[in-house]
Write an enzyme that holds these catalytic residues in place. Structure first.
Site, PDB file in Angstrom:
ATOM      1  CB  SER A  94      -0.913  -0.003   1.225  1.00 22.54           C
ATOM      2  OG  SER A  94      -0.137   0.017   2.403  1.00 22.54           O
ATOM      3  CB  THR A  95       0.185   4.623  -1.391  1.00 21.97           C
ATOM      4  OG1 THR A  95       0.142   4.123  -2.737  1.00 21.97           O
ATOM      5  CG2 THR A  95       0.804   6.003  -1.406  1.00 21.97           C
ATOM      6  CD  GLU A  96      -2.110   3.564   5.971  1.00 17.73           C
ATOM      7  OE1 GLU A  96      -2.905   2.895   5.282  1.00 17.73           O
ATOM      8  OE2 GLU A  96      -2.189   3.675   7.207  1.00 17.73           O
ATOM      9  CB  CYS A 119      -0.758  -3.039  -7.769  1.00 19.75           C
ATOM     10  SG  CYS A 119       0.339  -4.037  -8.758  1.00 19.75           S
ATOM     11  CD  GLU A 133      -4.505   0.030  -4.583  1.00 21.55           C
ATOM     12  OE1 GLU A 133      -3.897   0.273  -3.531  1.00 21.55           O
ATOM     13  OE2 GLU A 133      -3.975  -0.529  -5.565  1.00 21.55           O
TER      14      GLU A 133
END
Ligand code: NAP
Ligand code: MG
Length: 502
Positions: free
Chosen positions: A251-253, A306, A405
């Site tokens: 995840s981007t987080e 993704c 997302e």
């Protein structure tokens, strides 16, 4: 025996074996329990039942694995190995994956939920190809001699060399567990690095088998270590001063947390993060071909991909006809336990992921989008984490279902009429991983391919990935590129050497 009953028989045998003892970490070539003695359950998403217990690695285990990887890096049997021998080891590993392909496919199906036919055809087959591809690189990856022009007029030889970046922490997600591990382990080993792989807590099992096969292939102990466990184990790897590089997919987080966590020794970081990929359909597109591929692009792997094409931009003139065709594909998917014959759509990976996807459908509805098909649990499927293939129409550019997302089988559909506005909308995203363009107009295809801000653009196709061509994202979809020469570069340092010959 039919293929389906064979699959069930392999699953039965695997589960019986796995239940006998908790799966250990792999440190320095040995399977060992976590220092804390703690374990956690690997769960079958199709039933919600425990498969086996797995060691819960923590900071102390990460430290031991890093020490083992540092020793292995300095060990002449790995450090000074010839390119041909390194290549041979990776080929041998590919062959062992191929030997155990059926078993690995079923193991991945049990752990992740996706259909065994797909784990076999995509993950296991893909991993074999990845190891074969990167086995070819050690004998081809080197430096250059460069035509420098020193002011003094001195005669100088300048050349570059490639050195392994060192000990690499490889942190991977649960959506394609074996492939994501292979995408990182193969180039890292080809470049001469040593690695500590941290699989996702939801899917630890194939990573452990892969490391065992690497040992069987003759890869020296300590070169390939595995720490199973939770996010804290990943964070310990990221913070460890003995780690030279982190390669992460997820995840981007968490990607952002990794950037912060890695500042202690400024280790190298590469990131493959989330996406919200647009599927752009022009009025002249072949609607049947587009619909089939757009449906696969969002429903394959239950949307947990993704590059999932999760934003559909259909020209107003073909919008309804296209949506009807995509909905038809959704209706034809066979949902079920991935061990059963004919199933092409399994459960989501976990209850947490089910809740997340479900909450996005509610958010979309509240925002004014309309459910064309799906939207919840399939009728009669009470066990497991099953969620229907879902299409939401009348989505608006500022809706959360268009901007965030979801990572599930949910397509948000929008319509457009003006090309400039279409490009602006497609690019109005924090992400830039990939995009699909559907048209037979050559000029439009190339113009749009150039205008879209994404690391991969597919024209009249979608989700094609190959070891030979770079893969990665613009914007918040990541840093760096996997596959190809670019992956070898991620796992190496370049050195420029000046020699005065005057
Ligand atoms: P995630 O949290 O990003 O997990 C990816 C990997 O990072 C896992 O191995 C995870 O371990 C590890 N990790 C978690 N916290 C960490 C930390 N602070 N430092 C280092 N490593 C850490 O992804 P997820 O929770 O499994 O999924 C959440 C969402 O991420 C999904 O819904 C989806 O939107 C997105 N996602 C994207 C991709 C992609 O390919 N782009 C893949 C997976 C997920 P644990 O498993 O133990 O937490
Ligand atoms: Mg699992």
């Amino acid at each position: 025996m039919s293929v389906a009953s064979q699959t069930h028989a392999i699953a039965e045998r695997l589960q019986t074996g796995l239940r006998t003892a908790a799966r250990g970490l792999i440190i320095d070539g040995k399977s060992v329990p976590a220092r804390s003695g703690e374990t956690f359950a690997a769960v079958n998403p199709a039933t919600g039942e425990e498969i086996c217990q797995v060691a819960k690695g923590g900071e102390a285990d990460v430290d031991l694995a890093v020490q083992a990887a540092r020793r292995a890096l300095a060990n002449p049997s790995w450090r000074d190995m010839s390119a041909v021998d390194r290549s041979q080891l990776l080929y041998r590993l590919a062959e062992l994956i191929e030997r155990d392909a059926e078993e690995l496919a079923v193991l991945e199906c049990l752990d992740n939920g996706k259909p065994a036919t797909l784990t076999r055809a995509v993950e296991i087959e893909g991993s074999i190809k990845t190891f074969r591809y990167f086995a070819g690189w050690p004998t081809k990856f080197g430096g250059e001699t460069l035509p420098v022009s020193p002011r003094s007029g001195a005669k100088i030889l300048n050349y570059t060399t490639r050195e392994p970046v060192g000990v690499c922490g490889l942190i991977v997600p649960w959506n394609y567990p074996m492939s994501m591990a292979a995408w990182k382990v193969a180039p890292a080993l080809a470049a001469g690095c040593t690695v500590i792989l941290k699989p996702a807590e939801q899917t630890p099992l194939t990573a452990l088998r892969l490391a065992e096969l690497a040992l069987e292939a003759g890869i020296p102990a300590g070169v390939f270590n595995v720490i199973t466990g939770f996010g804290e184990a990943g964070a310990a790897l990221v913070a460890h001063p003995g780690v030279d590089k982190i390669a992460f997919t997820g995840s981007t987080e968490v990607g952002k947390a990794i950037v912060h966590g890695s500042t202690g020794n400024l280790k190298k970081v590469s990131l493959e993060l989330g996406g919200k990929s647009p599927q752009i359909v022009l009025p002249d597109a072949d609607l049947d071909a587009a619909a089939a591929s757009i449906a696969a692009g969002i429903f394959f792997n239950q949307g947990q991909t993704c590059t999932a094409g999760s934003r559909l931009y259909a020209h107003a003139s073909i919008h309804d006809a296209l949506l009807a065709r995509i909905a038809d594909h959704a209706a034809r998917l066979t949902i079920g336990n991935g061990l059963d014959a004919g199933v092409d759509f399994g459960p989501l990976v976990s209850q947490e992921q089910w809740d997340r996807v479900s909450s996005y459908v509610e958010i979309g509805r509240a925002e004014g989008a309309e459910i064309v098909t799906g939207g919840g649990r399939p009728a009669g499927m009470d066990k497991g984490f099953f969620f229907q293939p879902t299409i939401m129409a009348n989505a608006g550019r500022d809706m959360r279902i268009v901007r965030e997302e979801i990572f599930g089988p949910v397509l948000s559909a929008l319509s457009w009429t003006d090309t400039d506005d279409l490009v602006a909308q497609a690019n109005d995203s924090d992400f830039g991983l990939s995009a699909g363009i559907w048209t037979n107009d050559l000029k439009q295809a190339h113009r749009l391919a150039a205008a879209v801000k994404a690391g991969t653009v597919w024209v009249n196709c979608f989700n094609l990935v190959d070891n030979a061509t770079p893969f990665g994202g613009f914007k918040q979809s990541g840093w760096g590129r996997e596959h190809g020469r670019q992956a070898m570069e991620l796992y190496s340092e370049i050195k420029s050497v000046w020699v005065n010959l005057s």
